[in-house]
Structure formats: C-alpha cells, structure tokens
Enzyme design. Sequence first.
Site, PDB file in Angstrom:
ATOM      1  N   GLY A 236       0.729  -1.249   0.000  1.00 42.15           N
ATOM      2  CA  GLY A 236       0.000   0.000   0.000  1.00 42.15           C
ATOM      3  C   GLY A 236       0.761   1.302   0.000  1.00 42.15           C
ATOM      4  O   GLY A 236       0.140   2.369   0.009  1.00 42.15           O
ATOM      5  N   GLY A 237       2.074   1.277  -0.029  1.00 39.62           N
ATOM      6  CA  GLY A 237       2.822   2.535   0.003  1.00 39.62           C
ATOM      7  C   GLY A 237       2.456   3.452  -1.144  1.00 39.62           C
ATOM      8  O   GLY A 237       2.302   4.679  -0.965  1.00 39.62           O
ATOM      9  N   LYS A 238       2.288   2.888  -2.325  1.00 38.02           N
ATOM     10  CA  LYS A 238       1.968   3.722  -3.492  1.00 38.02           C
ATOM     11  C   LYS A 238       0.519   4.214  -3.442  1.00 38.02           C
ATOM     12  O   LYS A 238       0.224   5.317  -3.895  1.00 38.02           O
ATOM     13  CB  LYS A 238       2.273   2.956  -4.777  1.00 38.02           C
ATOM     14  CG  LYS A 238       3.759   2.639  -4.930  1.00 38.02           C
ATOM     15  CD  LYS A 238       4.041   1.768  -6.127  1.00 38.02           C
ATOM     16  CE  LYS A 238       5.533   1.449  -6.202  1.00 38.02           C
ATOM     17  NZ  LYS A 238       6.000   0.596  -5.085  1.00 38.02           N
ATOM     18  N   ASP A 253      -5.553  -5.805  -5.430  1.00 39.01           N
ATOM     19  CA  ASP A 253      -4.542  -6.829  -5.157  1.00 39.01           C
ATOM     20  C   ASP A 253      -5.279  -8.117  -4.819  1.00 39.01           C
ATOM     21  O   ASP A 253      -6.399  -8.084  -4.298  1.00 39.01           O
ATOM     22  CB  ASP A 253      -3.635  -6.409  -3.998  1.00 39.01           C
ATOM     23  CG  ASP A 253      -2.316  -7.160  -3.995  1.00 39.01           C
ATOM     24  OD1 ASP A 253      -1.307  -6.591  -4.453  1.00 39.01           O
ATOM     25  OD2 ASP A 253      -2.296  -8.327  -3.539  1.00 39.01           O
ATOM     26  N   CYS A 348      10.528  -3.852  -8.876  1.00 38.43           N
ATOM     27  CA  CYS A 348      11.705  -3.710  -8.003  1.00 38.43           C
ATOM     28  C   CYS A 348      12.695  -4.821  -8.322  1.00 38.43           C
ATOM     29  O   CYS A 348      13.152  -5.542  -7.437  1.00 38.43           O
ATOM     30  CB  CYS A 348      11.310  -3.715  -6.533  1.00 38.43           C
ATOM     31  SG  CYS A 348      10.369  -5.163  -5.998  1.00 38.43           S
TER      32      CYS A 348
END
Length: 411
Positions: A236-238, A253, A348
Amino acid sequence: MAKVQGLPARAAALRMLDAVLRRGETLEMAERAFAKGLTQSDRGLARAIASETLRWLVDLDALIDGATKQRLPDDAKPRTVLRMMLAQVLRLDTPPHAAIATGLELLDGGPRRLAHGVFSALTKQGAGLPEVPTLPAALVVRWGERATAIAAALADPPPLDIALKDWSATDRWAGELGGISLAPGHVRLPRGTAVERLAGFEEGEWWVQDLAASLPARLLGRGEGRAVLDLCAAPGGKTLQLAAAGWRVTSVDKSLKRLDRLVENLERTGLAAEVVAADALTWEPSARWDAILLDAPCTATGTCRRHPDVLHRIGPRQIEEMAELQAAILDRATSWLTPGGMLVFATCSLEPEEGEMQAARVSLAPFPVASDELPAGLEPTAEGWLRTDPAMLADAGGLDGFFAARWRRAA
C-alpha cells in the site's frame, strides 16, 4: 535445548536459512514460520543472523572450505551452523564463546566436533571477511558491469526511508526525526530505528517506503481529483502516495493478508482509497482510469540490500515466470486507460527481462521521464525510462533497484 541462553534465536535462524537455501522460500516467509513465539529481541537476532549469513554466504563458505580437508555439502547442517557462527562473530560482534555455546547445541556427535574444530581453527587464524561481499557467480554474469558496484552497496543493511503525507513538512520532519531528505516528501533515518516509537507514526504523518519505491508514483504527479488505478497495490505505500497527492484511488490486489495491511495504513494516515480484492489476470473492471500504476509482481532482486535471500534463491526460471506474468498483466492494463490517460509500469527488479524488455514491447506513446522529476543524482535512461540500482546515491546510503517507464494513451 532452550536452557542455553540465546539458543531459541539460533535455532530459528537455522530453520530460516534451511527454508531459504533448500526450499527457495523468502526470508520473510521463513521468519513468520519459524520465529513466531520468540521475544521481540530474539526474533530480531534470528533475522539478523540469517540476513548476515545470506549477505556474506559466498565469503563464509570460502572460509569454511579453506579449513576443511573434505568439502562439506552445500546443504549439510554443519556447514549452515558454521556459516551462522562465523557471521555472528565477524558481522554481529558476538563473542566467540557465545557463538560456540549456542551453535554447537544445534549439532550432535561428529558434526559437533567438526564444527568446533573448524570454527576454532578459523578464529585462531584471525580469519576475516572482505570489505565487499562476493556475489554468486550467476549474479555477476546477469548484472554485468554494475555487479561490482552493487556488491559494494550490499556490505551493510540499508537505512530507513519514510514517505511523508504532507510534502510541505519535509524540513520539519527531517529536523524533528534527525534525518536527511533526498527529495520532497522523503526523510532518511539511520538503520535500526524503532519505527512505531517515532514522532508522527501513530498520527499517520508518514509511512515506511524506500526512496526508489516512491519514484513510480511520483511520475504520475498531482491527481487533482482524477481517477487512478493502483494495480497489484498491496502492501500500500503507493496507494498512500497517490491518495496524498489528490488522486481518487482504486487499489487492487489478490492477497487478502497484504490488503489488510493496506487498509490499516489507510486508517492510520486518514487517507482514502477504494480497496478491491481481485486477481489482475481475471478481474474485469467496469470503469476506465485517467492513470494506472502497475507495480508488477517480480523477483524483487532490486531489494537485495534488505532481502539478501534474493541473492541465492532467484534464477532464470523465476525470472522467466515473473516476466510472463508481468507481460500478461501489462497487456490487460493498457486497455483500461481513458483517452489521454497515463500508464506507469514498475518493478523492483534488477533483471532487464522484468524491466527494459517489458517496456520495449508496450505500444502506447512514450511519455519520457525528465531529470527534474527525479532526486538529485539520478537521471533517466536514454529511452526516457527510470533505472536505479543499490549502488546509486551510495554516499547518501543507496537505494533499492527499480525500473519504471511511462506512457500516454492517444487522446
């Protein structure tokens, strides 16, 4: 076994290493399985032992092989215990007697005598590790000319990066937390910082996010109420970035457990998003979006600074599988944009199959990344893409390896 002080942590570390090296599990999964029930300090110690063993595995094995007449099999228990004992003494400043007392308890009979003899011989010789970890040979081939620089960046665990909800408070939080800022909305703190105890955490003023991981969402700019799809969104960072930047976010997700973390962070920060549990390969959305951020599933080799297990459990098969999955999701996502909408694809991973080769096959109009969109010291590639690796910004503590590219759909 548990009567020996510190033994539960070593036993957990041994099981974690076996899960990573023999079964190919992630270190995070192994920690959840084998460190549960430990005290917080023992769990941290188990993770540190396993991580440093994996970070320096090639060099630890070289020491062991130089002190044995007959080479121990890679999966032999005495070899793994010796790796752990040496990692503790050479990397974690554990006294040799403590490493012996806890390490030998994990072995019986002849293997115990063998491990004791090898460890004692090496410590008496004053054996040490090189300044830079040696990468597995397969990685040197895959990463080419950047391999040496990347290896140097892996010598120590990384610092802690946090992303701020309010970019205008960057200087304030850098000062209050005693950190440095490498970009608006970013603060970097020394490693080992206890996150939950820091000012602003409970109030939801920031969240933990590597600087490189924050760059793909930054490429979408301010939302101004427009609709964005965060595809493969958890943990959830983005999503938090996009919501804080004024986008109306739909986060998708397939992992319910990871979506729970996303919801928890939304609640803590007071930010809003529509959260959907669905598989991006089968989901049929009823809407179209002004922007889509696809941070696709990948091998995560770019996170090797904090997840050294990827140095040893990722190979051609895993890369090929992830690349096929990324291509399938990317093909679907390109059809979900409104006319003129933006798409950012990111992974990543340090593998070109999961980055550059994926971007080259997208048929949308390129929207090149500009230098002024990136932190000082980073530049776009000649193609207008973003490529980072752990050796970049090394003087400031480095960053994860990421790839990102951006396109626009025709109006």
